[in-house]
Design a protein around this motif. Sequence first.
Motif, mmCIF file in Angstrom:
data_model
loop_
_atom_site.group_PDB
_atom_site.id
_atom_site.type_symbol
_atom_site.label_atom_id
_atom_site.label_comp_id
_atom_site.label_asym_id
_atom_site.label_seq_id
_atom_site.Cartn_x
_atom_site.Cartn_y
_atom_site.Cartn_z
ATOM 1 N N PRO A 174 -15.880 -46.968 -82.946
ATOM 2 C CA PRO A 174 -16.259 -46.311 -84.200
ATOM 3 C C PRO A 174 -17.020 -45.008 -83.951
ATOM 4 O O PRO A 174 -17.734 -44.871 -82.960
ATOM 5 N N LEU A 207 -20.012 -42.832 -85.192
ATOM 6 C CA LEU A 207 -21.253 -43.038 -85.931
ATOM 7 C C LEU A 207 -21.895 -41.699 -86.218
ATOM 8 O O LEU A 207 -21.708 -40.730 -85.468
ATOM 9 N N THR A 223 -26.880 -43.136 -92.871
ATOM 10 C CA THR A 223 -26.113 -43.385 -91.647
ATOM 11 C C THR A 223 -24.746 -43.911 -92.051
ATOM 12 O O THR A 223 -24.587 -44.519 -93.108
ATOM 13 N N TYR A 224 -23.761 -43.641 -91.209
ATOM 14 C CA TYR A 224 -22.398 -44.060 -91.537
ATOM 15 C C TYR A 224 -21.646 -44.442 -90.278
ATOM 16 O O TYR A 224 -22.059 -44.154 -89.154
ATOM 17 N N LYS A 225 -20.492 -45.091 -90.527
ATOM 18 C CA LYS A 225 -19.574 -45.478 -89.455
ATOM 19 C C LYS A 225 -18.163 -45.134 -89.909
ATOM 20 O O LYS A 225 -17.802 -45.362 -91.064
ATOM 21 N N SER A 256 -14.472 -46.239 -88.876
ATOM 22 C CA SER A 256 -13.885 -47.310 -88.078
ATOM 23 C C SER A 256 -12.390 -47.167 -87.819
ATOM 24 O O SER A 256 -11.758 -48.098 -87.342
ATOM 25 N N GLU A 312 -23.656 -47.002 -93.923
ATOM 26 C CA GLU A 312 -24.388 -48.159 -93.403
ATOM 27 C C GLU A 312 -25.770 -48.266 -94.044
ATOM 28 O O GLU A 312 -26.208 -49.356 -94.382
#
Length: 142
Positions: A6, A8, A17-19, A21, A57
């Motif tokens: 992923p 990030l 914050t994020y991911k 995928s 996230e």
Amino acid sequence: MANIEPFLGKCLCGGVTYKVSAAPVTSLMCICTECQTIGGGFGVGSVVAPQEAVTVETGSDLLQEFQMSGSTKGVTRRFCKTCGTHVFANNPAYPLMAVHAGTLDDASKFEPKVAIWCQSKRVWHRIPEEVPQFDQYPPPPQ
């Protein structure tokens, strides 16, 4: 779909914050006048991924949405309310999300495949010769 590591990322203050995928669909440099303003001069580099693969996230309550008519009418931009970082953008006509490369934890993975809205570039903008350039959006795939 193949498993990928992923991507990030986060805003400047770390509140959002994020991911990502899924593998990016593409990566680009947008040089429209709106992105020049948001990016402080040059424009914005983005990794484009399927919208459903982008997960916030932490800090979803910190994201402020903004829409502006003009060269990219209909684009929704998402900023962190605390630090002002422009994190995401998407056009509802496409099931994709542009994740701004400067927010990636490892931006070394970013390499633009295309430059868009080059009709708005300034005389001092330098785009690598090997990167295809389009005055506005590239033509749709056949």
